[in-house]
Design a protein around this motif. Structure first.
Motif, PDB file in Angstrom:
ATOM      1  N   THR A   1       0.572  10.976   1.127  1.00 39.88           N
ATOM      2  CA  THR A   1       0.614  12.261   2.062  1.00 39.88           C
ATOM      3  C   THR A   1       2.097  12.045   2.955  1.00 39.88           C
ATOM      4  O   THR A   1       2.498  13.192   3.588  1.00 39.88           O
ATOM      5  N   LYS A   2       2.454  10.777   3.348  1.00 35.65           N
ATOM      6  CA  LYS A   2       3.775  10.575   3.722  1.00 35.65           C
ATOM      7  C   LYS A   2       4.884  10.065   3.081  1.00 35.65           C
ATOM      8  O   LYS A   2       5.881   9.663   3.481  1.00 35.65           O
TER       9      LYS A   2
ATOM     10  N   SER B   1       0.857  -1.264   0.083  1.00 37.90           N
ATOM     11  CA  SER B   1       0.175  -0.028  -0.245  1.00 37.90           C
ATOM     12  C   SER B   1       0.926   1.155   0.042  1.00 37.90           C
ATOM     13  O   SER B   1       2.003   1.260   0.354  1.00 37.90           O
ATOM     14  N   ARG B   2       0.244   2.519  -0.234  1.00 40.82           N
ATOM     15  CA  ARG B   2       1.015   3.602  -0.103  1.00 40.82           C
ATOM     16  C   ARG B   2       0.356   4.677   0.364  1.00 40.82           C
ATOM     17  O   ARG B   2      -0.947   4.700   0.435  1.00 40.82           O
ATOM     18  N   ASP B   3       1.004   5.812   0.930  1.00 41.26           N
ATOM     19  CA  ASP B   3       0.267   6.855   1.528  1.00 41.26           C
ATOM     20  C   ASP B   3       1.104   8.010   0.969  1.00 41.26           C
ATOM     21  O   ASP B   3       2.233   8.473   1.420  1.00 41.26           O
TER      22      ASP B   3
END
Length: 124
Positions: free
Chosen positions: A75-76, A71-73
């Motif tokens: 915003t981070k 998964s990826r974020d």
């Protein structure tokens, strides 16, 4: 130039879980396709999982499908690899990789940027 730094590795027993993180800097993370690879002692590097930036779409190696989740974020600026039901054969150095191509590449040479890796050791 994109820099990648992995974290979250460790030594666990079979059946346990770990979450690896890969923090990116130096580029527009939301436009990077990210991949995880691993290399066990004496073995060649192998593809684990990839996630692109449209959808996003994901793709897994058969050996980890159903147990690992990428998964990826954005915003981070971080991509994760949640690893559940770990097995001794998952023991390896796990490295994240990145590239600007949209394709969910499974070959290492398709990725331009690489981290240093983090060790995962699973004991029986």
């Amino acid at each position: 130039q994109v820099q990648l730094v992995e974290s979250g590795g460790g030594a666990v027993q079979a059946g346990a879980s770990l979450r690896l993180s890969c923090a990116a800097s130096g580029g527009t993370f939301s436009r990077l396709t990210m991949g995880w690879f691993r290399q066990a002692p004496g073995k060649e590097r192998e593809f684990v999982a990839a996630i692109n930036w449209v959808g996003p779409r994901v793709y897994y190696a058969h050996s980890v499908k159903g147990r690992f989740t990428i998964s990826r974020d954005n915003t981070k600026n971080t991509v994760y690899l949640q690893m559940n039901s770990l097995k001794p054969e998952d023991t390896a150095v796990y490295t994240c990789a990145a590239d600007w191509k949209l394709t969910l590449a499974t070959i290492g040479s398709d990725y331009k940027y690489w981290g240093q890796g983090t060790q995962v050791t699973v004991s029986s």
